[in-house]
Design a protein around this motif. Structure first.
Motif, PDB file in Angstrom:
ATOM      1  N   GLY A 153      -5.472 106.960  46.958  1.00  0.00           N
ATOM      2  CA  GLY A 153      -6.001 106.141  47.695  1.00  0.00           C
ATOM      3  C   GLY A 153      -5.034 105.693  48.859  1.00  0.00           C
ATOM      4  N   ALA A 154      -5.070 105.100  49.570  1.00  0.00           N
ATOM      5  CA  ALA A 154      -3.931 104.459  50.998  1.00  0.00           C
ATOM      6  C   ALA A 154      -3.440 103.425  50.226  1.00  0.00           C
ATOM      7  CB  ALA A 154      -5.027 104.547  52.445  1.00  0.00           C
ATOM      8  N   LEU A 155      -4.692 102.529  50.311  1.00  0.00           N
ATOM      9  CA  LEU A 155      -3.582 101.010  49.442  1.00  0.00           C
ATOM     10  C   LEU A 155      -2.714 101.624  47.758  1.00  0.00           C
ATOM     11  CD1 LEU A 155      -2.991  98.502  50.252  1.00  0.00           C
ATOM     12  CD2 LEU A 155      -5.220  97.675  48.989  1.00  0.00           C
ATOM     13  N   LEU A 156      -3.859 101.462  47.373  1.00  0.00           N
ATOM     14  CA  LEU A 156      -2.847 101.910  46.293  1.00  0.00           C
ATOM     15  C   LEU A 156      -1.892 102.749  45.778  1.00  0.00           C
ATOM     16  CD1 LEU A 156      -3.426 101.822  42.692  1.00  0.00           C
ATOM     17  CD2 LEU A 156      -4.499 103.973  42.865  1.00  0.00           C
ATOM     18  N   ASP A 157      -1.640 103.902  46.779  1.00  0.00           N
ATOM     19  CA  ASP A 157      -0.438 104.557  46.930  1.00  0.00           C
ATOM     20  C   ASP A 157       0.571 104.364  47.305  1.00  0.00           C
ATOM     21  OD1 ASP A 157      -2.266 106.573  45.538  1.00  0.00           O
ATOM     22  OD2 ASP A 157      -2.507 108.353  47.348  1.00  0.00           O
ATOM     23  N   SER A 158       0.027 103.067  48.661  1.00  0.00           N
ATOM     24  CA  SER A 158       1.750 102.829  48.856  1.00  0.00           C
ATOM     25  C   SER A 158       1.785 101.730  48.106  1.00  0.00           C
ATOM     26  CB  SER A 158       0.919 101.872  50.266  1.00  0.00           C
ATOM     27  OG  SER A 158       0.472 102.521  51.303  1.00  0.00           O
ATOM     28  N   GLU A 159       0.764 100.948  47.355  1.00  0.00           N
ATOM     29  CA  GLU A 159       1.722  99.453  46.532  1.00  0.00           C
ATOM     30  C   GLU A 159       2.440 100.486  44.840  1.00  0.00           C
ATOM     31  OE1 GLU A 159      -2.655  96.624  45.950  1.00  0.00           O
ATOM     32  OE2 GLU A 159      -2.662  98.814  44.788  1.00  0.00           O
ATOM     33  N   LEU A 160       1.786 102.015  44.925  1.00  0.00           N
ATOM     34  CA  LEU A 160       2.369 102.739  43.851  1.00  0.00           C
ATOM     35  C   LEU A 160       3.851 102.848  44.520  1.00  0.00           C
ATOM     36  CD1 LEU A 160       0.325 105.162  42.278  1.00  0.00           C
ATOM     37  CD2 LEU A 160       1.843 102.787  41.267  1.00  0.00           C
ATOM     38  N   LEU A 161       3.901 103.460  45.925  1.00  0.00           N
ATOM     39  CA  LEU A 161       5.285 103.993  46.896  1.00  0.00           C
ATOM     40  C   LEU A 161       5.970 102.628  47.345  1.00  0.00           C
ATOM     41  CD1 LEU A 161       7.244 106.114  48.133  1.00  0.00           C
ATOM     42  CD2 LEU A 161       5.108 105.532  50.284  1.00  0.00           C
ATOM     43  N   ALA A 162       5.642 101.060  46.890  1.00  0.00           N
ATOM     44  CA  ALA A 162       6.629 100.657  47.098  1.00  0.00           C
ATOM     45  C   ALA A 162       7.154 100.149  45.716  1.00  0.00           C
ATOM     46  CB  ALA A 162       6.047  99.176  47.492  1.00  0.00           C
ATOM     47  N   ASP A 163       6.681 100.324  44.705  1.00  0.00           N
ATOM     48  CA  ASP A 163       7.385 100.033  43.031  1.00  0.00           C
ATOM     49  C   ASP A 163       8.459 100.731  43.709  1.00  0.00           C
ATOM     50  OD1 ASP A 163       6.219  96.972  43.086  1.00  0.00           O
ATOM     51  OD2 ASP A 163       4.917  98.638  41.732  1.00  0.00           O
ATOM     52  N   VAL A 164       8.334 102.715  43.520  1.00  0.00           N
ATOM     53  CA  VAL A 164       9.208 103.502  43.660  1.00  0.00           C
ATOM     54  C   VAL A 164      10.112 103.173  44.625  1.00  0.00           C
ATOM     55  CG1 VAL A 164       9.585 106.131  44.230  1.00  0.00           C
ATOM     56  CG2 VAL A 164       7.218 105.300  42.495  1.00  0.00           C
ATOM     57  N   TYR A 165       9.231 102.918  45.943  1.00  0.00           N
ATOM     58  CA  TYR A 165      11.039 101.968  46.224  1.00  0.00           C
ATOM     59  C   TYR A 165      12.173 101.440  46.439  1.00  0.00           C
ATOM     60  CZ  TYR A 165      13.760 101.236  50.413  1.00  0.00           C
ATOM     61  OH  TYR A 165      14.493 100.848  51.534  1.00  0.00           O
ATOM     62  N   LEU A 166      11.778 100.510  45.725  1.00  0.00           N
ATOM     63  CA  LEU A 166      12.369  99.331  45.106  1.00  0.00           C
ATOM     64  C   LEU A 166      12.630  99.746  43.816  1.00  0.00           C
ATOM     65  CD1 LEU A 166       9.292  96.597  45.637  1.00  0.00           C
ATOM     66  CD2 LEU A 166      11.908  96.562  46.807  1.00  0.00           C
ATOM     67  N   ALA A 167      12.361 100.586  43.167  1.00  0.00           N
ATOM     68  CA  ALA A 167      13.486 100.939  41.863  1.00  0.00           C
ATOM     69  C   ALA A 167      14.133 102.084  42.804  1.00  0.00           C
ATOM     70  CB  ALA A 167      11.813 101.693  41.123  1.00  0.00           C
ATOM     71  N   MET A 168      14.073 102.948  43.193  1.00  0.00           N
ATOM     72  CA  MET A 168      14.780 103.831  44.051  1.00  0.00           C
ATOM     73  C   MET A 168      15.767 103.900  44.262  1.00  0.00           C
ATOM     74  SD  MET A 168      13.728 107.240  45.419  1.00  0.00           S
ATOM     75  CE  MET A 168      13.613 106.858  46.775  1.00  0.00           C
ATOM     76  N   THR A 169      15.950 102.561  45.014  1.00  0.00           N
ATOM     77  CA  THR A 169      16.933 101.798  46.493  1.00  0.00           C
ATOM     78  C   THR A 169      17.685 100.537  45.678  1.00  0.00           C
ATOM     79  OG1 THR A 169      14.908 100.454  47.051  1.00  0.00           O
ATOM     80  CG2 THR A 169      15.574 102.940  47.979  1.00  0.00           C
ATOM     81  N   ARG A 170      16.973 100.790  44.254  1.00  0.00           N
ATOM     82  CA  ARG A 170      18.316  99.607  43.166  1.00  0.00           C
ATOM     83  C   ARG A 170      19.271 100.102  42.701  1.00  0.00           C
ATOM     84  NH1 ARG A 170      14.893  98.706  39.480  1.00  0.00           N
ATOM     85  NH2 ARG A 170      13.199  97.183  40.536  1.00  0.00           N
ATOM     86  N   GLY A 171      20.399  98.717  43.326  1.00  0.00           N
ATOM     87  CA  GLY A 171      21.443  99.631  43.258  1.00  0.00           C
ATOM     88  C   GLY A 171      22.736  98.464  43.487  1.00  0.00           C
ATOM     89  N   GLN A 172      23.959  98.471  42.721  1.00  0.00           N
ATOM     90  CA  GLN A 172      25.178  97.610  42.744  1.00  0.00           C
ATOM     91  C   GLN A 172      25.321  98.092  44.587  1.00  0.00           C
ATOM     92  OE1 GLN A 172      27.188  97.081  39.209  1.00  0.00           O
ATOM     93  NE2 GLN A 172      29.067  96.133  40.814  1.00  0.00           N
ATOM     94  N   ASN A 173      26.122  96.638  45.061  1.00  0.00           N
ATOM     95  CA  ASN A 173      25.688  96.845  46.418  1.00  0.00           C
ATOM     96  C   ASN A 173      27.077  95.929  46.595  1.00  0.00           C
ATOM     97  OD1 ASN A 173      24.426  94.632  46.614  1.00  0.00           O
ATOM     98  ND2 ASN A 173      23.193  96.116  48.042  1.00  0.00           N
TER      99      ASN A 173
END
Length: 235
Positions: A153-173
Motif C-alpha cells: 500500500g502506498a501510504l503504509l509503504d511510505s510510513e515504513l520507508l520513512a522509519d527505515v530512512y531515519l534509521a539508516m541515516t542515523r549516525g554521529q555527525n
C-alpha cells in the motif's frame, strides 16, 4: 529541511504501454521528525490492473471506479512536494510513472517540482552490498515491525520507508552525544553533551628512555634504523 517519503501503486510495470498510477502515499519529514502531515490518494486509472500487480496491491477496478482521476489530484500532489527533497525506494520506477502522468497532462515532469531525489535502494546497496535490500529486508535489518503489511500500500509503504530512512541515516555527525533517558513520567531527551577539553599528557623522562631502548632493540634486529624512528621524538 523538508523531506517527503513517497510511494506509488500502479496497474502494471510500464507506463509507456498504458499502465497507470492508482495510489500515491506521501509522508512528510521536517528536520528528521515525522510531522503527521501526509498525503494519500487513490486514483481511478480508467483501466484494469494486471493480474500480477493486483496480487501485490489488491486494489480492484471496482474499488477504484469512483476515485478521482489523476488530473484531479495532480495540482494537490505538485503543491505538496513543491521544493521538498523526495525519498523513494527504487526511485526510477515511481518517477517514471509520475513523470509520465504529468506529461500526459501537458505539465512539466514531476521531478521538476522537487529539490532533490534520494533513492534509498541505491543507498542501501552501498551500505549493505551483496545483501537483500527490499523494503521488507530493510525493516528486518533495522528492527522496524512490518507485520501488518499483508499487501503493498502506498501510504503504509511510505510510513515504513520513512522509519527505515531515519534509521539508516542515523549516525554521529558531530563531536557530541545525544543521550536519551527514560524516566518514570516518559522519555526525556537531554541536550547534546559536548566533549570536555582534551588533556594531553606528555611522557615522563623514564618513559621516553624506555621507549628509546625498545627502538634500539628494533634497530639491532633489522641491522639498521627501524621505521618507528621516523615518528619517535628521540629519533
Amino acid at each position: 529541511m523538508r523531506q517527503i517519503v513517497l510511494d506509488t501503486e500502479t496497474t502494471g510495470l510500464n507506463p509507456r504501454t498504458g499502465d497507470r498510477v492508482i495510489e500515491i502515499g506521501c509522508v512528510e519529514i521536517f528536520n528528521r521528525k515525522l510531522t503527521g502531515n501526509n498525503f494519500h490518494r487513490y486514483i481511478n486509472p480508467e483501466r484494469d490492473s494486471d493480474e500480477a500487480a493486483l496480487a501485490v496491491h489488491g486494489l480492484t477496478t471496482e474499488f477504484l471506479s469512483d476515485k478521482p482521476k489523476f488530473h484531479e489530484i495532480a495540482e494537490e500532489l505538485r503543491a505538496f512536494v513543491q521544493d521538498a527533497e523526495v525519498i523513494i525506494h527504487n526511485a526510477p520506477f515511481d518517477l517514471g510513472f509520475l513523470n509520465h502522468e504529468f506529461e500526459r497532462l501537458g505539465l512539466p515532469p514531476f521531478v521538476s517540482h522537487c529539490s532533490n531525489v534520494i533513492d534509498t535502494l541505491v543507498n542501501a546497496k552501498e551500505l549493505h552490498p551483496g545483501k537483500r535490500n527490499s523494503l521488507d529486508a530493510l525493516c528486518d535489518r533495522y528492527g522496524i515491525s512490518n507485520a501488518h503489511r499483508k499487501l503493498h500500500g502506498a501510504l503504509l509503504d511510505s510510513e515504513l520507508l520513512a522509519d527505515v530512512y531515519l534509521a539508516m541515516t542515523r549516525g554521529q555527525n558531530m563531536l557530541s552525544m545525544d543521550v536519551e533517558v527514560e524516566e518514570a513520567g516518559g522519555g526525556a531527551l537531554l541536550e547534546a553533551v559536548p566533549l570536555g577539553e582534551i588533556i594531553v599528557v606528555s611522557a615522563a623522562a623514564d618513559e621516553l628512555a624506555e621507549h628509546d631502548a625498545v627502538l634500539a632493540a628494533l634497530d639491532k634486529g633489522v641491522k639498521g634504523e627501524c621505521v618507528w624512528r621516523k615518528y619517535s621524538p628521540q629519533g
